[in-house]
Structures are given as structure tokens and as C-alpha cells.
Design a protein around this motif. Structure first.
Motif, PDB file in Angstrom:
ATOM      1  N   ARG A 100       0.809  -1.221   0.000  1.00 49.76           N
ATOM      2  CA  ARG A 100       0.000   0.000   0.000  1.00 49.76           C
ATOM      3  C   ARG A 100       0.843   1.273   0.000  1.00 49.76           C
ATOM      4  O   ARG A 100       0.313   2.362   0.206  1.00 49.76           O
ATOM      5  CB  ARG A 100      -0.947   0.013   1.208  1.00 49.76           C
ATOM      6  N   TRP A 213      -5.508   0.432  -4.996  1.00 53.09           N
ATOM      7  CA  TRP A 213      -4.772   1.132  -6.043  1.00 53.09           C
ATOM      8  C   TRP A 213      -5.684   1.681  -7.123  1.00 53.09           C
ATOM      9  O   TRP A 213      -5.390   2.740  -7.714  1.00 53.09           O
ATOM     10  CB  TRP A 213      -3.704   0.215  -6.619  1.00 53.09           C
ATOM     11  N   GLN A 216      -6.612   4.917  -5.917  1.00 56.14           N
ATOM     12  CA  GLN A 216      -5.518   5.890  -6.013  1.00 56.14           C
ATOM     13  C   GLN A 216      -5.352   6.435  -7.432  1.00 56.14           C
ATOM     14  O   GLN A 216      -4.559   7.357  -7.648  1.00 56.14           O
ATOM     15  CB  GLN A 216      -4.202   5.264  -5.550  1.00 56.14           C
TER      16      GLN A 216
END
Length: 517
Positions: A100, A213, A216
Motif C-alpha cells: 500500500r 490502487w 488511487q
């Protein structure tokens, strides 16, 4: 919302895309719906450590990828694949210690989000390497797993009393590795202990990492060692039960990612020798890399003869869904294309021309478009990208010394404004894929051609049809446009202006490529 922003940004950037370099015979722009959002279907693999350094420490970083997005845009790619960017004790990153976070040498999570935002604004997608077959032996999960009483012990595979401790792994090394009186499974090395995907907590953790992700800003993943989640031992090479378990897991993961982002793109590393062995992976994944095709494209270019290329393309057409192939020439584990071709510039151009006129999502390894060379060992395949004629130029990565002996002409500065450079050649070919969408999404068929120096295939998409012809030879060649080929009577795109049709014969100069309609 991410997909809406991506489409909007792609449309905003289309003017630059339509001004590609080197299109020698192009049709006038049309007002069809395809043109505003024209894609090339080309991805670009980046080893961040070797790419571009913005803070002066000699190590490429995420801000360096952001800084060079306009270069990638000018090349014409519409997707990038970042090799591992998570914290890792190794230079390559394929043994992760924290799923992470960003490797501190590469930057921060904020840098990653800035990169994805800037890429999306240019119509460029970003996928990242997801390495989950194994972790690092320094990952907190594995450190905790050393204690048989810890719940993480069940996250890894340990040898039972009947285990054959001398067994060979699926990658050719020892499968089992000693840890005190225990032995754990490490298909690649002892520094990379395999996770046990029969443990529900492992599956939940990997799904969570994927969702993290995507949130993100990532658009998907390149799935490292996809076939090895359950393929651990050399004796399991063709075990249908092992294949079934692999496909079940990736189907589950794909569904979880689709729920998080309906437009997620998942491409797997599945190193198999026949297209039929890749066929089962479509569905569980969006694509897998076409290793059989990579080897044959290079062989055909090097030998100036098609060899078994036509037969292989026929098997690919039968096994792989239309437009979903992932052709490439080389990657970070293989000798660079120019090295495989012994530095032969025309053979390099031929290989690129074949790659970029095949349907699917094509992948380019960084520096390939410049003709960078590199041979084993692995670090020498991953040397710094050549931006400047002088290796001490601004932003040049210094993570390792150069071994290939490339001249100053193998650099962006040297080729950027040279209309005859390999870089311009790649730009031209990528622009062809935007000019004619049938090149990237057409159904593939291979007509019978007796001339062994001509690589020929047909692409069809609805009412659009194209005949692709490559002269692999150092001598001019002709192709009779008779029978089923008679309807192709116009040279629409060509790499050399002397390509022409005369009296039902296509005349191609040495090493020339043409697309007929």
C-alpha cells in the motif's frame, strides 16, 4: 466518474494525436465517431528506476514519469505499464514488503496520484505491476508467519511430512526452502515465499489491495507470474486441475476489480508456447502477453523470411478473441530486440512494423523505439533510458552503468527531430493504428501467399477491411492481387513512397510495409 474524465481528456487531446509524424500516405480526416477518440491501443512499459530522475539522486522517480508524459504522448501511446513501484529490498521490486505504499526512492502516494491525474489529462491510462504470487521474505506477513501459532502462518505454504523437499519448482529451481525446522514454498527464490491462495484471508487481502490502487488512480494491473498462483512444481506443467484453480482465482479477482472500476484492465504474464495454451485465460483476464508471437516476429525479421509466422497467426486467430491479443517484442526479462537482431537497423524496423500492424493491445519496452540494446544478466536489460547524447545530461538515471555500448545516436535528443530515425518510424506506425482502427481491433485472417519474403494478413472489422503486407527482404518483392485479394486495389498507408500497385501487382521496395484497402 474516472472513466468519464478519461474519455473527456482523451477527446481533448485528440488534436495532438492526429498530427502524428511520418504518415507518408494517409487519408483525409473524417467526421466519423471514431476520430475524436481515436486510440492507438499501444502500451509502454517503464522501469521507473531507469526512466527519469527529477531530484538528482540518480534514481528515476514517479515525478520523472510525469515529467516525460508529453514525450509518451508524442510517441502516440495511450497507456503505460509501471514495473513494481512498491517498497522492496531489491532493485527490481518483484519482492514486495508493503503493498500500500510507494518505494521511497520513487516518491510518495501523492506523486502517484499526481502522475495518474496528469496521464489521464493526456488520455493515457496507467497500469501497475501487481506482484501477489509471492511476497518478500521481509514482508511483515512472512515475518509473522514464521511462528506456527500466528494466523499469518496459514497465509504461506509450508511443507508437510510427505513433502518432497528436493522437488523442482515450476521455474526450475528448488521449490522448498528451509527456515529452521520448517520448509516454505518459494517458486522463484527463497527470498520470495509463495502466498497460499487457498486461505480466504489471502484472497481478501489481495482484493483489498487491488481496490486500494484503483482508488488511487490506477486503471488496472499487469499481473506478475499469473499462472504461478497454483502452478508451483515442474510436475504440474500441464495439470488441468492446476490450470482450473488458477483461472478460478483470477476470475474471482477480476469480478472484484470490475465492481470497483467497470473499465479496469487486467493483463497477465502467462509464459506459454502455444496460442491454445493462452486461450483459457481470456475471460478470467482481459489479456495475456503473446510470448509465442514475440519470438516468431523477431525470428521472421532476422531471417527475412516468414517461416512459421503465417501458421502461428492462424492459430492466434482461432484461439484469441478479436482485438484482445497483447503482442510485444521484448520485455524486462528478455534480451532487447536490437540485441536479438544483432544491431541490424532494418530488421528492427521490420519487427516494429509487424508488431504495430497486428490487432490487439501492443506493448513496447522503454527504449525500444530508440534501438537500445541489452543482453543478460537481467540488470543489463533494464539500463537507464537514453534521453541525451551525453549520459550526464539532466534527468538521466544513474542507477547502473551502461553495458550495451550504444552510441550517442541512441537517444531521444538525437532522434527527436530526425524524420528518418527509428523513433520517427515508431511514431509513424503508431499513428497508423489511430488512422485505421481496423489495425488494432480487426479480426485476423491469413491468406495463402507463396512468397516466403512477404508477411501478409487481412484485418476485418464490420465493413472495414485492410490487407497488411510487409517485405521482410533486402530486395524488392511483388504480390499478386488476384482472387480473394483482388478487392484490395488501393495503397492507403505505406512506409516508402515507391510502394505501388501496377496491373494487379503490389510492388514493395526492400523492407517496405503497406496497408491496402
Amino acid at each position: 466518474m474516472k472513466q468519464h474524465r478519461f474519455i473527456l481528456s482523451l477527446a481533448t487531446a485528440c488534436v495532438a494525436l492526429l498530427c502524428g509524424v511520418g504518415n507518408l500516405h494517409a487519408a483525409a480526416p473524417s467526421d466519423t465517431p471514431e476520430r475524436p477518440a481515436a486510440r492507438s491501443g499501444v502500451w509502454y512499459e517503464i522501469f521507473v528506476r531507469a526512466w527519469y530522475d527529477t531530484d538528482g539522486d540518480g534514481i528515476g522517480d514517479l515525478d520523472g514519469v510525469t515529467a516525460k508524459l508529453d514525450y509518451l504522448k508524442s510517441l502516440g501511446v495511450d497507456g503505460i505499464w509501471l514495473m513494481p513501484i512498491n517498497p522492496s529490498p531489491s532493485y527490481h521490486g518483484y519482492d514486495v514488503t508493503d503493498y500500500r505504499q510507494i518505494h521511497p526512492q520513487y516518491g510518495t502516494l501523492a506523486d502517484f496520484r499526481q502522475l495518474t491525474d496528469a496521464a489521464h489529462a493526456r488520455g493515457i491510462r496507467v497500469i501497475m505491476d501487481l506482484v501477489v504470487n509471492h511476497t518478500s521474505d521481509q514482508h511483515p506477513w512472512f515475518l509473522a508467519a514464521r511462528d506456527p501459532a500466528d494466523p499469518h502462518h496459514a497465509w504461506y505454504t509450508w511443507a508437510g511430512p510427505r513433502a518432497q523437499l528436493a522437488a523442482t519448482s515450476a521455474t526450475g529451481g528448488p521449490a522448498w526452502h528451509a527456515l529452521g525446522k520448517q520448509h516454505y514454498l518459494g517458486t522463484f527464490t527463497g527470498a520470495m515465499p509463495d502466498l497460499d491462495f487457498d486461505t480466504p484471508a489471502v484472497r481478501e487481502a489481495i482484493d483489498d489491495i487491488g481496490r486500494y490502487w484503483l482508488a488511487q488512480g490506477a486503471d488496472g494491473f499487469r499481473l506478475d507470474a499469473a499462472q504461478h498462483v497454483y502452478y508451483d512444481f515442474a510436475t504440474q506443467t500441464d495439470d488441468p486441475a492446476v490450470l482450473r484453480k488458477n483461472l478460478q482465482w483470477w476470475t474471482s479477482f477480476h469480478q472484484a476489480m470490475k465492481q470497483a472500476d467497470p473499465d479496469v484492465y487486467l493483463i497477465g504474464e502467462v509464459t506459454r508456447e502455444q496460442p491454445s495454451e493462452l486461450e483459457p485465460w481470456f475471460g478470467p483476464l482481459d489479456a495475456v502477453f503473446d510470448f509465442p508471437l514475440a519470438s516468431q516476429l523477431i525470428a521472421s525479421a532476422r531471417e527475412e523470411r516468414t517461416g512459421t509466422l503465417g501458421a502461428l497467426l492462424g492459430r492466434i486467430a482461432a484461439a484469441i478473441p478479436t482485438g484482445q491479443d497483447a503482442p510485444f517484442l521484448s520485455n524486462h526479462d528478455q534480451e532487447r530486440v536490437m540485441s536479438q537482431l544483432d544491431g541490424h537497423a532494418q530488421h528492427m524496423r521490420t519487427a516494429a512494423a509487424m508488431l504495430l500492424t497486428l490487432p490487439g493491445e501492443a506493448f513496447i519496452y522503454y527504449g525500444e523505439e530508440l534501438g537500445m540494446r541489452g543482453t543478460k544478466p537481467d540488470p543489463d536489460l533494464r539500463e537507464p533510458m537514453r534521453w541525451h547524447r551525453k549520459r550526464s545530461g539532466t534527468g538521466e538515471s544513474r542507477w547502473k552503468r551502461f553495458s550495451a555500448g550504444d552510441s550517442a545516436e541512441v537517444s531521444v535528443d538525437a532522434q527527436q527531430d530526425d524524420a528518418h530515425s527509428l523513433l520517427a518510424w515508431y511514431r509513424m506506425l503508431i499513428d497508423w493504428r489511430r488512422e485505421l482502427p481496423v489495425l488494432r481491433k480487426g479480426a485476423l485472417s491469413v491468406p495463402e501467399v507463396t512468397n516466403p519474403h512477404l508477411a501478409v494478413w487481412e484485418l476485418s472489422d464490420g465493413g472495414d477491411h485492410a490487407l497488411v503486407v510487409h517485405n521482410l527482404s533486402h530486395q524488392a518483392q511483388t504480390l499478386s492481387l488476384a482472387g480473394a485479394l483482388a478487392r484490395f486495389n488501393q495503397v492507403h498507408l505505406t512506409s516508402q513512397p515507391d510502394a505501388r500497385i501496377v496491373a494487379g501487382q503490389l510492388h514493395l521496395p526492400a523492407y517496405a510495409s503497406a496497408v491496402l484497402e
